[in-house]
Design an enzyme around this catalytic site. Structure first.
Site, PDB file in Angstrom:
ATOM      1  N   HIS A  50      29.860 -22.482 -20.671  1.00 53.18           N
ATOM      2  CA  HIS A  50      30.981 -22.071 -21.503  1.00 53.18           C
ATOM      3  C   HIS A  50      30.457 -21.365 -22.756  1.00 53.18           C
ATOM      4  O   HIS A  50      29.268 -21.425 -23.052  1.00 53.18           O
ATOM      5  CB  HIS A  50      31.857 -23.281 -21.897  1.00 53.18           C
ATOM      6  CG  HIS A  50      31.178 -24.300 -22.756  1.00 53.18           C
ATOM      7  ND1 HIS A  50      30.731 -25.510 -22.285  1.00 53.18           N
ATOM      8  CD2 HIS A  50      30.859 -24.281 -24.070  1.00 53.18           C
ATOM      9  CE1 HIS A  50      30.182 -26.200 -23.272  1.00 53.18           C
ATOM     10  NE2 HIS A  50      30.239 -25.476 -24.363  1.00 53.18           N
TER      11      HIS A  50
HETATM   12  P1  TYD Z   1      31.915 -30.421 -22.143  1.00 52.47           P
HETATM   13  O1  TYD Z   1      31.929 -29.660 -23.412  1.00 52.47           O
HETATM   14  O2  TYD Z   1      32.627 -29.842 -20.959  1.00 52.47           O
HETATM   15  O3  TYD Z   1      30.413 -30.711 -21.728  1.00 52.47           O
HETATM   16  P2  TYD Z   1      29.278 -29.651 -21.399  1.00 52.47           P
HETATM   17  O4  TYD Z   1      28.240 -29.858 -22.441  1.00 52.47           O
HETATM   18  O5  TYD Z   1      28.774 -29.951 -20.052  1.00 52.47           O
HETATM   19  O6  TYD Z   1      29.884 -28.289 -21.471  1.00 52.47           O
HETATM   20  O7  TYD Z   1      32.468 -31.865 -22.447  1.00 52.47           O
HETATM   21  C1  TYD Z   1      32.609 -32.848 -21.451  1.00 52.47           C
HETATM   22  C2  TYD Z   1      33.854 -33.667 -21.756  1.00 52.47           C
HETATM   23  O8  TYD Z   1      33.744 -34.305 -23.016  1.00 52.47           O
HETATM   24  C3  TYD Z   1      35.112 -32.814 -21.789  1.00 52.47           C
HETATM   25  O9  TYD Z   1      36.136 -33.561 -21.180  1.00 52.47           O
HETATM   26  C4  TYD Z   1      35.417 -32.669 -23.250  1.00 52.47           C
HETATM   27  C5  TYD Z   1      34.812 -33.921 -23.876  1.00 52.47           C
HETATM   28  N1  TYD Z   1      34.270 -33.706 -25.233  1.00 52.47           N
HETATM   29  C6  TYD Z   1      34.922 -34.274 -26.315  1.00 52.47           C
HETATM   30  O10 TYD Z   1      35.946 -34.969 -26.174  1.00 52.47           O
HETATM   31  N2  TYD Z   1      34.395 -34.101 -27.559  1.00 52.47           N
HETATM   32  C7  TYD Z   1      33.300 -33.350 -27.771  1.00 52.47           C
HETATM   33  O11 TYD Z   1      32.850 -33.189 -28.923  1.00 52.47           O
HETATM   34  C8  TYD Z   1      32.647 -32.733 -26.640  1.00 52.47           C
HETATM   35  C9  TYD Z   1      31.415 -31.883 -26.816  1.00 52.47           C
HETATM   36  C10 TYD Z   1      33.177 -32.944 -25.396  1.00 52.47           C
END
Ligand code: TYD
Length: 133
Positions: A50
């Site tokens: 992302h």
């Molecule tokens: P995500 O950002 O998709 O992880 P990745 O690092 O793999 O891109 O986050 C995973 C899940 O955690 C998603 O459901 C959103 C949640 N999340 C939060 O609630 N707070 C946060 O600060 C972050 C980074 C993620």
């Protein structure tokens, strides 16, 4: 210019070991509103995929390592995050992926904003389209 903007953290070491202090406004070039860390990543799992519209982050592997890919729509670069004294600054509108997490990896991330799902661009084509606008 490389997409990897490294920040060296000076370890405060003494005979007992090492300590790194990260302060907003000096080591970290933005006010820190959120801290999260990724750990226990299963073998073969990649994360990220992302970009953020308006978010600055500093990422550091405090233990273990992972391979980070950054992409600004024009070029794609990769580097290992494998040192607790070296962070990478990720600015707005940079696509990021993390691969090859070691089992012991703890990836610490400092962020300039609170969590906001609306700030995410989770589709690579959408990311390219937003860049073109
Ligand atoms: P995500 O950002 O998709 O992880 P990745 O690092 O793999 O891109 O986050 C995973 C899940 O955690 C998603 O459901 C959103 C949640 N999340 C939060 O609630 N707070 C946060 O600060 C972050 C980074 C993620």
């Amino acid at each position: 210019m490389s997409l990897f903007h490294w920040i060296d953290f000076s370890p405060l070491g003494d005979e007992r070991g090492s300590l790194v202090a990260l302060e907003a406004g000096s080591t970290v070039p933005f006010p820190i509103k959120r801290v999260y860390y990724i750990f226990g990543t299963k073998e073969g799992v990649s994360r990220g995929f992302h970009a953020h519209r308006q978010l600055q982050q500093v990422a550091v592997c405090v233990t273990g390592k992972c391979r980070m890919v950054l992409d600004n729509g024009k070029k794609r670069e990769e580097a290992w995050l494998d040192s607790p004294t070296k962070g990478v600054l990720i600015q707005d509108m940079v696509w990021r992926e993390m691969h090859d997490f070691s089992p012991d990896c703890v990836l610490l991330v400092l962020a300039s904003e609170h969590y906001d799902e609306c700030d995410y661009i989770r589709n690579y084509q959408d990311f390219l389209d937003v860049l073109k606008k």
